[in-house]
Write an enzyme that holds these catalytic residues in place. Structure first.
Site, PDB file in Angstrom:
ATOM      1  CG  HIS A 129       2.667  -8.323   1.070  1.00 12.16           C
ATOM      2  ND1 HIS A 129       1.366  -8.208   0.651  1.00 12.16           N
ATOM      3  CD2 HIS A 129       2.611  -8.829   2.327  1.00 12.16           C
ATOM      4  CE1 HIS A 129       0.550  -8.621   1.616  1.00 12.16           C
ATOM      5  NE2 HIS A 129       1.294  -9.006   2.641  1.00 12.16           N
ATOM      6  CG  ASP A 206       5.053  -2.462   0.592  1.00  9.41           C
ATOM      7  OD1 ASP A 206       4.895  -1.976   1.731  1.00  9.41           O
ATOM      8  OD2 ASP A 206       4.758  -3.629   0.309  1.00  9.41           O
ATOM      9  CD  GLN A 209       6.817  -5.878   7.517  1.00 10.83           C
ATOM     10  OE1 GLN A 209       7.372  -5.784   8.621  1.00 10.83           O
ATOM     11  NE2 GLN A 209       5.597  -6.390   7.389  1.00 10.83           N
ATOM     12  CE  LYS A 232       1.958  -4.989   7.740  1.00  8.63           C
ATOM     13  NZ  LYS A 232       1.814  -6.431   7.799  1.00  8.63           N
ATOM     14  CB  CYS A 370       1.199 -12.156   1.637  1.00  5.91           C
ATOM     15  SG  CYS A 370      -0.270 -12.464   2.589  1.00  5.91           S
TER      16      CYS A 370
HETATM   17  N1  PMP Z   1       3.528  -4.986   2.048  1.00  7.04           N
HETATM   18  C1  PMP Z   1       4.242  -5.603   2.980  1.00  7.04           C
HETATM   19  C2  PMP Z   1       5.732  -5.702   2.830  1.00  7.04           C
HETATM   20  C3  PMP Z   1       3.597  -6.112   4.104  1.00  7.04           C
HETATM   21  O1  PMP Z   1       4.299  -6.725   5.054  1.00  7.04           O
HETATM   22  C4  PMP Z   1       2.192  -5.995   4.220  1.00  7.04           C
HETATM   23  C5  PMP Z   1       1.446  -6.584   5.392  1.00  7.04           C
HETATM   24  N2  PMP Z   1       1.805  -7.886   5.712  1.00  7.04           N
HETATM   25  C6  PMP Z   1       1.494  -5.346   3.216  1.00  7.04           C
HETATM   26  C7  PMP Z   1       2.197  -4.842   2.145  1.00  7.04           C
HETATM   27  C8  PMP Z   1       0.027  -5.141   3.282  1.00  7.04           C
HETATM   28  O2  PMP Z   1      -0.234  -4.122   4.176  1.00  7.04           O
HETATM   29  P1  PMP Z   1      -1.670  -3.807   4.785  1.00  7.04           P
HETATM   30  O3  PMP Z   1      -1.908  -4.829   5.827  1.00  7.04           O
HETATM   31  O4  PMP Z   1      -1.519  -2.460   5.357  1.00  7.04           O
HETATM   32  O5  PMP Z   1      -2.636  -3.812   3.682  1.00  7.04           O
END
Ligand code: PMP
Length: 413
Positions: A129, A206, A209, A232, A370
């Site tokens: 991401h 990270d 997910q 999430k 993203c």
């Molecule tokens: N990493 C991944 C794999 C994500 O899916 C997301 C959110 N779409 C993020 C980071 C960012 O997370 P946050 O919304 O908690 O900042």
């Protein structure tokens, strides 16, 4: 995490705990399949927010009055639940942030800035991401370090052979997601961590997910940093966690300066607070942290094995059904996946598909999610993404398939 035997979840009962699901959108029953962006919240999470504001709203840690003590206890109770949820050894290793984005930025800006030197290398994966790319690019630029990227194969799986080639004594940080938000790929993070450690690099995972879908045990994984986001995993927005090994967090400088993160301030010298407060400057998001505890309890009570079992069934069912749609290509066909299904349909723009599904009450995400470099790897601008949570049903997938068939018939006429 508690280990429980696989049981059959009562999905209708679970659905009844999510008020938002019970509504019509554009005249049709809502089919919410955008869970990788954010999941919906059960009543108990919403009730906790109300309870906090109606019952014991007060600033934490500094107060000696009863409300402040109640609020502090509730806030710290969530920290202990997170520790247990992640399998961390110490509660001081749990730092509250605004989300995964802030957690990664914190590590890049403190650990990265302090310990990287010119010519050092950071390795990330193609599946990242933007929030696990840009903070590393920023620190690389500042420290004249080099960012390297692990390629993926056509199924969207990291190429571990290439990873081994990239690793060297120059590697100082490896950062990768546990599961991909765009393709659903589950990465072999234990192996990734072991290989990085053999070169003396630290690893940040990270977990945006994975938190609601996969078992996590930071001790067994030997992860150095692990990031999760409340929103999430059925909790409120605006709360995340950075897990970090105590010995690393201790040698990192603070991220933000201000109240709470200090022991003693004078105009000539400030000493910093102990962990975890050193990294929690200012008044935190107290109410949402307090309510996050309910989301953790919700996931624990259902059991991650049960959640994973249900979502895997949904994924298999959806993969089968969607494959029958004319012109469809699934993007991301890894052997191990969380419940994310990304696809394109030949000759139809993903935005058009998303809009036409919305007209039928079906919420999916379209675009690059993203992960622009990943989209570029597959030679596409974006996908349609359906992502499932524990409250989704096969009937909802049938609605998605029916909707897609109509889109294809309408736009291809
Ligand atoms: N990493 C991944 C794999 C994500 O899916 C997301 C959110 N779409 C993020 C980071 C960012 O997370 P946050 O919304 O908690 O900042």
């Amino acid at each position: 995490m508690k280990v429980s035997a696989i049981t059959h979840l009562d999905i209708q009962k679970i659905r009844s705990e999510f008020p938002v699901l019970d509504q019509q959108v554009n005249g049709k029953p809502l089919v919410y399949l955008d869970n990788a962006a954010t999941s919906q919240k059960p009543k108990r999470v919403i009730a906790k927010l109300k309870e906090y504001y109606e019952g014991y709203n007060a600033n934490i840690h500094r107060g000696i009055h009863t409300l402040a003590e109640t609020a502090t206890k509730a806030y710290e109770a969530t920290r202990e639940s997170v520790r247990d949820f992640l399998g961390a050894a110490h509660v001081e290793e749990i730092i509250f942030t605004r989300g995964v984005t802030e957690s990664i930025n914190l590590v890049a800006a403190t650990y990265g800035r302090s310990f990287l030197q010119k010519g050092d290398e950071i390795i990330i994966g193609t599946l990242e991401h933007h929030s696990n790319i840009v903070p590393w690019q920023m620190v690389c630029e500042e420290k004249e370090a080099v960012l390297k990227v692990i390629p993926v194969n056509d199924r969207g799986e990291l190429d571990l052979k290439e990873y081994k080639q990239l690793l060297s004594s120059k590697t100082k940080i490896v950062a990768t997601n546990h599961a991909s938000n765009s393709l659903g790929t589950i990465n072999p993070i234990k192996e990734i961590i072991e290989l990085a450690h053999a070169q003396g690099a630290v690893v940040l995972i990270d977990g945006a997910q994975s938190a609601a879908h996969l078992p996590i045990d930071v001790k067994a994984l030997d992860a150095d940093f692990y990031c999760i986001s409340s929103h999430k995993m059925y909790g409120p927005t605006g709360v995340g966690v950075l897990y970090g090994k105590k010995e690393l967090l201790e040698k990192m400088p603070p991220y933000m300066g201000g109240g709470e993160m200090i022991k003693d301030v004078s105009f000539t010298k400030t000493t910093y607070n102990d962990l975890p407060y050193k990294f929690e400057a200012g008044t935190p998001n107290i109410a949402d942290v307090v309510a996050f505890n309910e989301a953790i309890a919700f996931v624990n009570e259902l059991g991650k094995e049960n959640i994973h079992q249900h979502e895997s069934e949904l994924l298999a069912y959806a993969t089968d059904k969607l494959s029958t749609i004319p012109g469809i290509t699934l993007i991301g066909t890894a052997h191990h996946k969380v419940s994310v299904l990304s696809f394109i349909i030949e000759g139809i723009h993903h935005f058009d598909i998303g809009q036409m599904l919305d007209a039928r009450g079906i919420a999916v995400r379209t675009g690059h999610h993203c992960t622009q470099p990943l989209m570029e790897r597959f030679g596409i601008e974006g996908t349609v993404r359906a992502s499932f949570a524990v409250y989704n049903t096969k009937e909802e997938i049938d609605s998605l398939v029916e909707g897609l068939k109509r889109v294809v018939n309408f736009l291809k006429q």
